[in-house]
Design a protein around this motif. Structure first.
Motif, PDB file in Angstrom:
ATOM      1  N   ILE A  97       0.845  -1.189   0.000  1.00  0.00           N
ATOM      2  CA  ILE A  97       0.000   0.000   0.000  1.00  0.00           C
ATOM      3  C   ILE A  97       0.884   1.244   0.000  1.00  0.00           C
ATOM      4  O   ILE A  97       1.811   1.343   0.798  1.00  0.00           O
ATOM      5  CB  ILE A  97      -0.956   0.001   1.215  1.00  0.00           C
ATOM      6  CG1 ILE A  97      -1.644   1.360   1.405  1.00  0.00           C
ATOM      7  CG2 ILE A  97      -0.228  -0.386   2.506  1.00  0.00           C
ATOM      8  CD1 ILE A  97      -2.646   1.698   0.351  1.00  0.00           C
ATOM      9  N   ASN A 148      -3.626   8.716  17.618  1.00  0.00           N
ATOM     10  CA  ASN A 148      -4.659   9.757  17.699  1.00  0.00           C
ATOM     11  C   ASN A 148      -5.681   9.641  16.583  1.00  0.00           C
ATOM     12  O   ASN A 148      -6.848  10.024  16.753  1.00  0.00           O
ATOM     13  CB  ASN A 148      -4.006  11.144  17.663  1.00  0.00           C
ATOM     14  CG  ASN A 148      -3.315  11.458  18.976  1.00  0.00           C
ATOM     15  OD1 ASN A 148      -3.564  10.776  19.972  1.00  0.00           O
ATOM     16  ND2 ASN A 148      -2.454  12.455  18.983  1.00  0.00           N
ATOM     17  N   SER A 150       6.561   0.505  15.721  1.00  0.00           N
ATOM     18  CA  SER A 150       6.163   0.992  14.389  1.00  0.00           C
ATOM     19  C   SER A 150       4.647   1.163  14.306  1.00  0.00           C
ATOM     20  O   SER A 150       4.160   2.100  13.667  1.00  0.00           O
ATOM     21  CB  SER A 150       6.652   0.034  13.302  1.00  0.00           C
ATOM     22  OG  SER A 150       6.087  -1.255  13.478  1.00  0.00           O
ATOM     23  N   ARG A 201      11.629  -3.776  13.339  1.00  0.00           N
ATOM     24  CA  ARG A 201      11.090  -4.667  12.298  1.00  0.00           C
ATOM     25  C   ARG A 201      11.977  -4.622  11.070  1.00  0.00           C
ATOM     26  O   ARG A 201      11.534  -4.449   9.944  1.00  0.00           O
ATOM     27  CB  ARG A 201       9.611  -4.402  11.982  1.00  0.00           C
ATOM     28  CG  ARG A 201       9.173  -2.998  11.657  1.00  0.00           C
ATOM     29  CD  ARG A 201       7.776  -2.964  11.008  1.00  0.00           C
ATOM     30  NE  ARG A 201       7.883  -2.547   9.620  1.00  0.00           N
ATOM     31  CZ  ARG A 201       6.887  -2.127   8.871  1.00  0.00           C
ATOM     32  NH1 ARG A 201       5.663  -2.105   9.331  1.00  0.00           N
ATOM     33  NH2 ARG A 201       7.056  -1.771   7.621  1.00  0.00           N
ATOM     34  N   THR A 208       0.125   5.042   0.338  1.00  0.00           N
ATOM     35  CA  THR A 208      -0.770   6.189   0.451  1.00  0.00           C
ATOM     36  C   THR A 208      -0.033   7.395   1.049  1.00  0.00           C
ATOM     37  O   THR A 208      -0.190   8.517   0.596  1.00  0.00           O
ATOM     38  CB  THR A 208      -2.067   5.806   1.225  1.00  0.00           C
ATOM     39  OG1 THR A 208      -2.858   6.960   1.384  1.00  0.00           O
ATOM     40  CG2 THR A 208      -1.778   5.178   2.572  1.00  0.00           C
ATOM     41  N   THR A 209       0.840   7.155   2.045  1.00  0.00           N
ATOM     42  CA  THR A 209       1.516   8.253   2.749  1.00  0.00           C
ATOM     43  C   THR A 209       2.420   9.065   1.809  1.00  0.00           C
ATOM     44  O   THR A 209       3.105   8.509   0.960  1.00  0.00           O
ATOM     45  CB  THR A 209       2.354   7.680   3.903  1.00  0.00           C
ATOM     46  OG1 THR A 209       1.517   6.842   4.690  1.00  0.00           O
ATOM     47  CG2 THR A 209       2.938   8.782   4.768  1.00  0.00           C
ATOM     48  N   GLY A 245       2.721   5.036  13.977  1.00  0.00           N
ATOM     49  CA  GLY A 245       2.018   5.468  12.776  1.00  0.00           C
ATOM     50  C   GLY A 245       1.574   4.410  11.807  1.00  0.00           C
ATOM     51  O   GLY A 245       0.523   4.563  11.189  1.00  0.00           O
ATOM     52  N   ALA A 246       2.349   3.341  11.619  1.00  0.00           N
ATOM     53  CA  ALA A 246       1.999   2.395  10.566  1.00  0.00           C
ATOM     54  C   ALA A 246       0.536   1.981  10.700  1.00  0.00           C
ATOM     55  O   ALA A 246       0.076   1.680  11.795  1.00  0.00           O
ATOM     56  CB  ALA A 246       2.918   1.172  10.617  1.00  0.00           C
ATOM     57  N   PHE A 262       7.627   6.401   3.320  1.00  0.00           N
ATOM     58  CA  PHE A 262       7.394   5.448   4.428  1.00  0.00           C
ATOM     59  C   PHE A 262       6.540   4.270   3.968  1.00  0.00           C
ATOM     60  O   PHE A 262       5.545   3.921   4.603  1.00  0.00           O
ATOM     61  CB  PHE A 262       6.743   6.143   5.635  1.00  0.00           C
ATOM     62  CG  PHE A 262       7.640   7.172   6.258  1.00  0.00           C
ATOM     63  CD1 PHE A 262       8.837   6.791   6.857  1.00  0.00           C
ATOM     64  CD2 PHE A 262       7.295   8.516   6.232  1.00  0.00           C
ATOM     65  CE1 PHE A 262       9.667   7.740   7.419  1.00  0.00           C
ATOM     66  CE2 PHE A 262       8.129   9.464   6.800  1.00  0.00           C
ATOM     67  CZ  PHE A 262       9.315   9.079   7.392  1.00  0.00           C
ATOM     68  N   ILE A 263       6.949   3.677   2.873  1.00  0.00           N
ATOM     69  CA  ILE A 263       6.165   2.600   2.270  1.00  0.00           C
ATOM     70  C   ILE A 263       6.825   1.254   2.577  1.00  0.00           C
ATOM     71  O   ILE A 263       8.001   1.036   2.266  1.00  0.00           O
ATOM     72  CB  ILE A 263       6.068   2.807   0.731  1.00  0.00           C
ATOM     73  CG1 ILE A 263       5.483   4.184   0.420  1.00  0.00           C
ATOM     74  CG2 ILE A 263       5.262   1.684   0.094  1.00  0.00           C
ATOM     75  CD1 ILE A 263       4.148   4.499   1.058  1.00  0.00           C
ATOM     76  N   SER A 264       6.065   0.366   3.191  1.00  0.00           N
ATOM     77  CA  SER A 264       6.596  -0.950   3.559  1.00  0.00           C
ATOM     78  C   SER A 264       6.846  -1.802   2.318  1.00  0.00           C
ATOM     79  O   SER A 264       5.998  -1.867   1.423  1.00  0.00           O
ATOM     80  CB  SER A 264       5.607  -1.698   4.451  1.00  0.00           C
ATOM     81  OG  SER A 264       5.345  -0.958   5.612  1.00  0.00           O
ATOM     82  N   GLY A 291       0.601  12.134   6.260  1.00  0.00           N
ATOM     83  CA  GLY A 291       0.266  10.735   6.472  1.00  0.00           C
ATOM     84  C   GLY A 291      -1.167  10.646   6.946  1.00  0.00           C
ATOM     85  O   GLY A 291      -2.058  10.195   6.230  1.00  0.00           O
ATOM     86  N   SER A 292      -1.382  11.174   8.156  1.00  0.00           N
ATOM     87  CA  SER A 292      -2.732  11.163   8.707  1.00  0.00           C
ATOM     88  C   SER A 292      -3.662  12.060   7.897  1.00  0.00           C
ATOM     89  O   SER A 292      -4.840  11.747   7.723  1.00  0.00           O
ATOM     90  CB  SER A 292      -2.724  11.672  10.153  1.00  0.00           C
ATOM     91  OG  SER A 292      -1.675  11.103  10.881  1.00  0.00           O
ATOM     92  N   ILE A 340      -9.678   9.544  16.883  1.00  0.00           N
ATOM     93  CA  ILE A 340     -10.605  10.394  16.120  1.00  0.00           C
ATOM     94  C   ILE A 340     -11.737   9.553  15.535  1.00  0.00           C
ATOM     95  O   ILE A 340     -12.910   9.951  15.558  1.00  0.00           O
ATOM     96  CB  ILE A 340      -9.841  11.178  15.016  1.00  0.00           C
ATOM     97  CG1 ILE A 340      -8.945  12.245  15.668  1.00  0.00           C
ATOM     98  CG2 ILE A 340     -10.797  11.810  14.010  1.00  0.00           C
ATOM     99  CD1 ILE A 340      -7.989  12.945  14.726  1.00  0.00           C
TER     100      ILE A 340
END
Ligand SMILES: Cc1cc2nc3c(=O)[nH]c(=O)nc-3n(C[C@H](O)[C@H](O)[C@H](O)COP(=O)(O)OP(=O)(O)OC[C@H]3O[C@@H](n4cnc5c(N)ncnc54)[C@H](O)[C@@H]3O)c2cc1C
Lengths: 406, 262
Positions: free
Chosen positions: A127, A387, A377, A215, A129-130, A381-382, A160-162, A135-136, A391
């Protein structure tokens, strides 16, 4: 309500446990964490043969047609086996959570090219997206796609893509979110579209991978897209509806990583118990001292509570997909609760266990510090930060008028 | 060819603890597993069947929950499973167990080979296999490590002896009791295999299914009775004399005298 696992679920758990004990014992987890990415491919290939990657994908598409509850049990076992959470991140949250959703919305062409090999562990799907700008904050996304005849032309940057290094080595590609139009001012989630982008697409330039805290067996990187051309058949779902598809992908990935984190906690407590029963100070085993024993007991209680929440959530997720008796938003609230709770509990367990061990816990002689670095991780954020989960929960409790970004 | 594999569900002895006061095994919370020797035998049966073709039936006597172990056998590769379960079978010793298994084998009809584990890790008697062969009046080979050759009329096995190995040939039908090897890696069933096992036949037979109710069944049919189960008293640490024999003999005599033994 029946808390009993079926015969099949017990056997599947046993198979996964046995497979990992043979192929990925803690010593090898340590070796892989020290050596770093790319991830050794014998593991996903073995997992593919076992049938656990994208188990929820329908049989007609090459999957096992498993329910989410059973997939959740598998994810838990994988977290137990690899407490750095690298394996669960790569092949549960990403390849399975996102892979399942990708399979649901992709064309037959993408399925043949990417999904079918990925569920055998031969390719990597992930994925993206970030972005550097957010990011959020989905509204800050800048990547775009423009239609040109039967094709789309993509530009932008993902970070920051895995799994970028793994995808480069094994082949595969990403679910990429871009804008296909300016969003209305009050609805930043609109006009977002999702595409599948092969890692070797012309104009896609990978960045240097990050040096993460943990990781480490799985890479985190990024890529730039400069006039990347892909056919319309690579579009995932309807134009402009990418946000909703993305939230569904997050739901699936968060559920599985929550489950894996419960497995990590279980392993930490088991390994920790072995140590505190053996290690003596002042003539008695550490486990006899309340200062230690009560911490263990509290963590254990929290773990069992989190496991029950996870199982309930998985059950709701099945209902959502099977008969629609739970709406996505009902399930999302629960998913956010476990995505927030479970990795933090694993982090807390690792933190406490390291204290129980003292200097030994801080060293690489034991598994605790790599679990601590790994599960962090999913706390920072991952699959969405803490937060952001709050939300989501707040939105469902108080109503959409109370979200902070409106 | 028709193969029958006899299996037993046992407590995972690696996790068993003994109650220090009563001397009995603490079974609560101990997971049940397929007896490791039986698992080896089943894996060997599957390996042989891949060459010869045929059908593998697993047979077990036990409580209803032993069905789980049988389901695992089906996932590993057996074709059919039968659980002999009945209140009337409760309390069986090895004789009554082999009697009951023999009745079931006879009911199954034509077979070429029976595979057993050498022993079950809970009772460790190593009696049921040989007794079953006796009840059925067929040849038996014990301490078998592998099947080297098999055809319609005979089988050649590699079996362990105190000093090494023997290759032994027997006519069929026959019964083989298998030991395990250190390098043995049991087959781990995949999800497809687990799901596939769901549609294979797993039947339960009670005493009525075995025909004649008279026979050596259960506690009444068992000549052996367990009077007490206890663990041997813990021995103290031994003394090791590490010297050449000339010196060691003197030291040993000195030690035995000082302990008042001689
Ligand atoms: C190891 C790792 C792997 C990752 N893999 C992927 C991947 O494969 N694909 C992918 O697309 N992304 C991936 N990510 C990125 C991840 O999705 C983002 O980290 C996440 O969305 C948070 O975004 P951010 O890091 O930009 O932090 P920001 O959005 O800048 O947020 C920073 C902090 O502020 C908090 N915050 C943000 N908004 C609010 C608010 N309104 N109120 C209160 N607090 C707020 C957040 O919770 C967070 O703690 C990965 C991240 C990590 C650490």
């Amino acid at each position: 309500m029946d808390f009993q696992l079926t015969e099949e679920q017990k056997l599947i758990k046993e198979s996964v446990r046995d497979w990992f004990a043979r192929n990925l014992p803690l010593e090898r987890v340590r070796e892989m964490d020290t050596k770093g990415h790319p991830y050794p491919q014998d593991i996903p290939k073995g997992l593919g043969e076992l049938g656990v990657i994208m188990g929820t994908v329908p049989k007609e598409h090459g999957g096992q047609g498993l329910d989410w509850f059973t997939q959740t049990l598998i994810a838990e076992e994988i977290g137990y086996a690899d407490p750095t959470i690298a394996c669960a991140a790569a092949f549960m949250a990403v390849a399975t959570g996102w892979g399942y959703t990708l399979d649901k919305y992709c064309s037959e062409e993408v399925r043949e090219m990417a999904i079918k090999p990925a569920l055998k562990g031969e390719k990597f799907v992930g994925i993206a997206t970030t972005e550097p700008g957010g990011g959020s904050d989905v509204a800050a996304f800048k990547s775009t796609a423009e239609k040109d005849g039967d094709e789309w032309v993509l530009n932008g940057e993902k970070t920051f893509i895995s799994g970028v290094e793994e995808a480069r080595e094994w082949g595969g590609g990403y679910w990429v979110n871009v804008r296909t139009g300016e969003p209305p001012e009050d609805a930043p989630h609109k006009n977002m579209t999702s595409f599948f982008v092969p890692i070797d697409a012309e104009g896609l330039e990978p960045d240097k991978p990050y040096r993460d805290a943990g990781r480490n067996a799985l890479s985190t990187g990024g890529f730039r897209m400069e006039n990347v051309r892909i056919p319309d058949s690579y579009r995932l779902g309807e134009e402009g509806k990418g946000f909703y598809r993305t939230m569904e992908g997050f739901d699936n990935a968060r559920l599985l990583i929550g489950a894996s984190s419960v497995g990590v906690t279980q392993r930490i407590l088991e390994e920790g118990m072995k140590y505190i029963k053996e290690r003596k100070t002042f003539g008695k085993p550490l486990a006899k001292y309340e200062g230690i024993q009560f911490e263990l007991v509290e963590l254990y209680r929290e773990m069992e509570a989190t496991r029950l929440m996870t199982y309930k959530t998985a059950w709701m997720q099945d209902k959502r997909y099977q008969d629609g008796s739970f709406k996505p938003k009902d399930v999302a609230k629960w998913i956010s609760m476990i995505k927030w709770k479970a990795p933090h509990l694993a982090l807390e367990a690792a933190n406490k266990a390291m204290h129980w061990l003292g200097a030994a816990g801080y060293s690489d002689e034991y598994m605790f510090e790599m679990a601590w670095r790994g599960v962090m991780s999913y706390c920072v954020g991952a699959e969405g930060g803490e937060n952001i989960q709050k939300i989501v929960i707040g939105r469902e409790l108080l109503g959409p008028d109370y979200v902070p970004y409106k | 060819m028709n193969f029958i594999v006899c299996v037993k569900q046992v407590p995972d002895t690696t996790e068993v603890e003994v109650d220090r006061e009563s001397g009995t095994i603490i079974r609560e919370g101990v997971p049940s597993i397929l007896n490791p020797f039986d698992e080896f035998a089943l894996n060997e049966a599957i390996r042989v069947k891949e060459k010869t073709g045929g059908r593998i039936t697993v047979l077990s006597m036990g409580p209803p929950q032993a069905q789980e172990a049988l389901r695992k056998c089906l996932a590993i590769g057996a074709d059919e499973a039968i659980l002999l379960t009945d209140q009337a079978f409760a309390g069986s010793d090895t004789w009554a167990t082999s009697f009951t298994l023999a009745r079931a084998v006879e009911k199954l009809g034509k077979y070429d080979l029976i595979f057993c584990g050498q022993q079950a890790t809970d009772g460790d008697t190593a009696q049921v296999g040989p007794e079953l062969a006796r009840q059925l009046n067929i040849p038996q080979m014990t301490y078998v490590e592998s099947i080297e050759e098999i055809d319609d009329g005979s089988v050649i096995c590699k079996k362990e002896t105190d000093g090494g190995y023997q290759r032994v040939k027997s006519g069929l039908p026959a019964l083989l009791a298998f030991i395990s090897t250190p390098a043995f890696e049991p087959k781990i069933p995949s999800i497809m295999e687990v799901m596939g096992a769901k549609s294979k036949t797993l039947s339960q037979w009670g005493i009525d299914d075995l025909g004649d109710e008279d026979g050596d069944y259960g506690l009444d049919g068992s000549p052996t009775q367990v009077i007490r189960v206890y663990s041997p008293p813990q021995r103290g640490e031994g003394v090791i004399i590490e010297e050449p024999p000339e010196v060691a003999v003197d030291k040993l005599i000195e030690y035995l005298e000082s302990e008042g033994i001689i």
